[in-house]
Design a protein around this motif. Structure first.
Motif, PDB file in Angstrom:
ATOM      1  N   TYR A 256     -50.644-116.759   0.798  1.00 23.17           N
ATOM      2  CA  TYR A 256     -49.531-117.141  -0.069  1.00 23.17           C
ATOM      3  C   TYR A 256     -49.123-118.583   0.178  1.00 23.17           C
ATOM      4  O   TYR A 256     -49.240-119.102   1.288  1.00 23.17           O
TER       5      TYR A 256
ATOM      6  N   THR B 242     -46.050-121.608  -1.764  1.00 24.68           N
ATOM      7  CA  THR B 242     -45.131-121.907  -2.853  1.00 24.68           C
ATOM      8  C   THR B 242     -45.831-122.818  -3.843  1.00 24.68           C
ATOM      9  O   THR B 242     -46.780-123.527  -3.488  1.00 24.68           O
ATOM     10  N   ASP B 243     -45.363-122.801  -5.072  1.00 26.84           N
ATOM     11  CA  ASP B 243     -45.936-123.683  -6.088  1.00 26.84           C
ATOM     12  C   ASP B 243     -45.664-125.134  -5.743  1.00 26.84           C
ATOM     13  O   ASP B 243     -44.670-125.464  -5.097  1.00 26.84           O
TER      14      ASP B 243
ATOM     15  N   ASP C 186     -40.100-117.614  -2.754  1.00 28.61           N
ATOM     16  CA  ASP C 186     -40.785-117.531  -4.037  1.00 28.61           C
ATOM     17  C   ASP C 186     -42.234-118.000  -3.888  1.00 28.61           C
ATOM     18  O   ASP C 186     -42.618-119.050  -4.379  1.00 28.61           O
TER      19      ASP C 186
ATOM     20  N   LYS D 126     -46.487-117.456  -4.161  1.00 27.93           N
ATOM     21  CA  LYS D 126     -47.504-116.835  -5.008  1.00 27.93           C
ATOM     22  C   LYS D 126     -48.753-116.574  -4.189  1.00 27.93           C
ATOM     23  O   LYS D 126     -49.111-117.368  -3.323  1.00 27.93           O
ATOM     24  N   GLU D 127     -49.435-115.476  -4.501  1.00 25.62           N
ATOM     25  CA  GLU D 127     -50.712-115.192  -3.854  1.00 25.62           C
ATOM     26  C   GLU D 127     -51.752-116.138  -4.435  1.00 25.62           C
ATOM     27  O   GLU D 127     -51.916-116.234  -5.644  1.00 25.62           O
TER      28      GLU D 127
END
Length: 145
Positions: free
Chosen positions: A90, A92-93, A106, A108-109
């Motif tokens: 994971y 983060t953006d 928050d 994302k995989e």
């Protein structure tokens, strides 16, 4: 005029060689470099989270232990193999210009590695693509312990 053409051709060839040299030495697996920006790794078995790693040093040491440079593409997924541990990566953006920093919660995989119990193969799911790799036996052992 002829000298000018020869100079232009030599300049073009020289530039091509210089720019090609900048990208030489890269392998297909260097696309996995973005996994260096991983902020959390979950280890699961049977859909249950067994272990979570979020310390940067531990993530770095885990990444080195994978020995990705020794992986060999194995072709299609092996149907008869029993899955062992699965690792979920994971992060983060990336914050784009004009956006605010996202929460650390928050995430994302970005990738998933499934190690098989009996054979030295892993299934890598990255960027919407599934690939099976043959890995060194010690890597397979580390992933399943």
């Amino acid at each position: 005029m002829r000298r000018l053409m020869i100079c232009i051709v030599l300049l073009a060839v020289g530039s091509t060689l210089i720019l090609t040299g900048c990208s030489s030495g890269k392998s297909e697996k260097e696309g996995l470099d973005s996994l260096q920006n991983v902020q959390k790794i979950d280890r699961t078995e049977g859909g249950e989270i067994i272990q979570t790693v979020s310390d940067a040093d531990e993530i770095n040491s885990f990444s080195k232990a994978l020995e990705v440079e020794k992986w060999k593409l194995a072709g299609k997924q092996k149907d008869d193999l029993v899955a062992g541990s699965t690792y979920l990566f994971y992060r983060t953006d990336t914050v784009k210009f004009g956006e605010e920093q996202a929460d650390q919660t928050d995430m994302k995989e970005v990738a998933r590695i499934t190690a098989y119990k009996e054979e030295p193969y892993v299934l890598l799911m990255y960027g919407g693509v599934e690939m099976v790799f043959e890995v060194p036996a010690e890597v397979q052992h580390r992933l399943n312990q």
